[in-house]
Design a protein around this motif. Structure first.
Motif, PDB file in Angstrom:
ATOM      1  N   GLY A  65     162.326  -2.721  49.766  1.00 34.83           N
ATOM      2  CA  GLY A  65     162.746  -2.827  48.355  1.00 34.83           C
ATOM      3  C   GLY A  65     161.614  -2.599  47.369  1.00 34.83           C
ATOM      4  N   GLY A  66     160.579  -1.859  47.758  1.00 37.77           N
ATOM      5  CA  GLY A  66     159.435  -1.582  46.883  1.00 37.77           C
ATOM      6  C   GLY A  66     159.733  -0.474  45.876  1.00 37.77           C
ATOM      7  N   PRO A  67     158.688   0.031  45.213  1.00 37.62           N
ATOM      8  CA  PRO A  67     158.880   1.041  44.155  1.00 37.62           C
ATOM      9  C   PRO A  67     159.557   2.332  44.625  1.00 37.62           C
ATOM     10  CG  PRO A  67     156.529   0.604  44.522  1.00 37.62           C
ATOM     11  CD  PRO A  67     157.285  -0.400  45.310  1.00 37.62           C
ATOM     12  N   VAL A  68     159.447   2.661  45.910  1.00 35.95           N
ATOM     13  CA  VAL A  68     160.152   3.867  46.386  1.00 35.95           C
ATOM     14  C   VAL A  68     161.663   3.680  46.192  1.00 35.95           C
ATOM     15  CG1 VAL A  68     160.689   5.300  48.404  1.00 35.95           C
ATOM     16  CG2 VAL A  68     158.351   4.531  48.034  1.00 35.95           C
ATOM     17  N   ALA A  69     162.146   2.441  46.471  1.00 34.37           N
ATOM     18  CA  ALA A  69     163.587   2.169  46.317  1.00 34.37           C
ATOM     19  C   ALA A  69     164.012   2.391  44.868  1.00 34.37           C
ATOM     20  CB  ALA A  69     163.892   0.739  46.760  1.00 34.37           C
ATOM     21  N   THR A  70     163.192   1.945  43.917  1.00 35.69           N
ATOM     22  CA  THR A  70     163.536   2.082  42.497  1.00 35.69           C
ATOM     23  C   THR A  70     163.519   3.552  42.081  1.00 35.69           C
ATOM     24  OG1 THR A  70     162.307   0.039  42.226  1.00 35.69           O
ATOM     25  CG2 THR A  70     162.961   1.166  40.200  1.00 35.69           C
ATOM     26  N   ILE A  71     162.510   4.272  42.531  1.00 38.22           N
ATOM     27  CA  ILE A  71     162.348   5.673  42.120  1.00 38.22           C
ATOM     28  C   ILE A  71     163.500   6.533  42.603  1.00 38.22           C
ATOM     29  CG2 ILE A  71     161.019   7.736  42.865  1.00 38.22           C
ATOM     30  CD1 ILE A  71     159.789   6.586  40.419  1.00 38.22           C
ATOM     31  N   ILE A  72     163.957   6.304  43.826  1.00 39.71           N
ATOM     32  CA  ILE A  72     164.983   7.222  44.353  1.00 39.71           C
ATOM     33  C   ILE A  72     166.410   6.670  44.177  1.00 39.71           C
ATOM     34  CG2 ILE A  72     163.396   8.363  45.949  1.00 39.71           C
ATOM     35  CD1 ILE A  72     164.552   6.945  48.222  1.00 39.71           C
ATOM     36  N   GLU A  73     166.535   5.588  43.413  1.00 38.11           N
ATOM     37  CA  GLU A  73     167.862   5.025  43.167  1.00 38.11           C
ATOM     38  C   GLU A  73     168.769   6.078  42.522  1.00 38.11           C
ATOM     39  OE1 GLU A  73     167.575   1.221  41.217  1.00 38.11           O
ATOM     40  OE2 GLU A  73     169.733   1.343  40.744  1.00 38.11           O
ATOM     41  N   GLY A  74     169.957   6.244  43.035  1.00 40.72           N
ATOM     42  CA  GLY A  74     170.907   7.200  42.471  1.00 40.72           C
ATOM     43  C   GLY A  74     170.851   8.565  43.142  1.00 40.72           C
ATOM     44  N   PHE A  75     169.827   8.798  43.966  1.00 42.42           N
ATOM     45  CA  PHE A  75     169.736  10.091  44.657  1.00 42.42           C
ATOM     46  C   PHE A  75     170.274  10.011  46.101  1.00 42.42           C
ATOM     47  CE2 PHE A  75     166.354  10.418  41.433  1.00 42.42           C
ATOM     48  CZ  PHE A  75     166.673  11.640  40.855  1.00 42.42           C
ATOM     49  N   GLY A  76     170.844   8.833  46.449  1.00 41.96           N
ATOM     50  CA  GLY A  76     171.199   8.555  47.840  1.00 41.96           C
ATOM     51  C   GLY A  76     172.345   9.363  48.396  1.00 41.96           C
TER      52      GLY A  76
END
Ligand SMILES: C[S@@+](CC[C@H](N)C(=O)[O-])C[C@H]1O[C@@H](n2cnc3c(N)ncnc32)[C@H](O)[C@@H]1O
Length: 335
Positions: A41-52
């Motif tokens: 749940g680090g910054p990678v999760a925030t950055i790619i949110e919505g691109f899943g």
């Protein structure tokens, strides 16, 4: 953990394995770290949110790497640049990861904007894979070539005849070219064959202008940061493009071919070609492309993924190679 997070982490790890196999230890390590970060749940999760929900062909993992690389190349991230070989850095993956992760926290909107922009490469190395196909057509017909590239991106492979190719068994092209392929061939194609290109045209849905600052930066940012050979080839090709501009037309490939192939051309061998393109094309466009080529009876050269990457001329397998046009193994014998 949500299913999309699992899927995205798998995608990052898969790309990490491909980067390792294609000799990019830095990206292999950064992508493994990014997958761990996503799962916790680090910054990678925030950055790619919505691109899943994107398909795998959208290459999210490489877009993430390319977005951060772009900020390294444009001097936004001077500390990370000290660890990226493309900017003279030391390639220390652990140090790079800490700064990479911090960049996601410091520049979230710039990175998300870049991520949304897609992954549009133009891999000059694929010229080395296509070379033998062009020479084969010139050899079989004895005619000058008219070449038409679909999905040409910045059009760098339309200038394949301006580059130098060297193998243990022979060489081809201008010995003083700024683009040199010296390690592309495991089993080279016959190179003792002249070929002349007298007309070249390309199309792309979203052409990149290699002569604009933005276009060149886009292309450079998508080279893996520890692959200096590819970067040197790209930089050479950008210089050649500056001396020898050509337009890549902004048009769908099917419409381009239907127009360009409408009338037969005498005295030239027309070669339609593409590399790493078909996976982006929908079924109805594929059908139109196939029909246009079949009806015009032109040569059809391509380098596309199968089990490995295959180089085919019409129905014939000419050779195989890796994704960036290295490890070419020619299978067609001298005729
Ligand atoms: C992965 S890139 C490969 C570019 C280049 N062929 C190479 O090997 O370096 C795929 C390219 O196909 C283009 N493309 C996708 N669908 C297209 C279509 N229907 N017509 C024209 N270009 C298309 C994309 O814009 C992109 O530039």
């Amino acid at each position: 953990m949500p299913e999309t997070t699992n899927g995205l982490a798998r995608g990052l790890r898969l790309q990490a394995a491909w980067c390792a196999a294609l000799e990019s230890p830095l990206y292999a390590s950064l992508l493994e770290s990014a997958a761990d970060d996503l799962e916790s749940g680090g910054p990678v999760a925030t950055i790619i949110e919505g691109f899943g929900e994107e398909p795998g062909s959208a290459a999210l993992a490489l877009r993430l790497m390319g977005s951060v690389h772009r900020l390294v190349l444009d001097d936004t991230l001077p500390d990370l640049a000290r660890h990226y070989p493309s900017t003279g850095g030391d390639g220390d993956d652990a140090a790079a990861w800490r700064l990479f992760r911090q960049a996601l926290i410091d520049y979230p909107s710039r990175i998300r904007d870049l991520l949304a922009g897609g992954c549009q490469t133009n891999e000059v190395g694929r010229s080395a894979a296509l070379l033998g196909g062009f020479l084969e057509v010139a050899h079989r017909t004895g005619l000058p070539l008219r070449i038409l590239e679909i999905g040409a991106s910045a059009g760098l492979n339309l200038r394949w005849d301006r580059y130098r190719y060297e193998s243990a068994e022979g060489s081809w092209g201008d010995p003083s070219s700024r683009v040199r392929f010296t390690h592309s061939y495991d089993i080279p194609p016959p190179m003792n064959r002249p070929a002349e290109v007298i007309e070249r045209k390309g199309c792309d849905l979203h052409p990149i202008d290699p002569n604009s600052e933005d276009g060149a930066l886009t292309l450079r940012s998508l080279i893996w940061a520890d692959q200096l050979g590819r970067m040197a080839q790209l930089d050479g090709a950008l210089e050649i493009a500056r001396d020898d501009p050509l337009e890549v037309e902004e048009i769908d490939a099917a419409s381009f071919l239907e127009r360009e192939l409408a009338r037969p051309r005498r005295g030239v061998a027309t070669v339609v070609f593409h590399s790493v393109f078909m996976q982006y094309v929908d079924e109805s466009s594929r059908q139109r492309i196939a029909t246009a080529i079949e009806e015009a009876r032109v040569f059809y050269l391509r380098m596309e993924p199968a089990d490995t990457f295959e180089i085919r001329l019409d129905g014939e397998l000419l050779g195989t190679c890796h994704a960036h046009g290295t490890h070419v193994r020619w299978v067609v014998n001298e005729q």
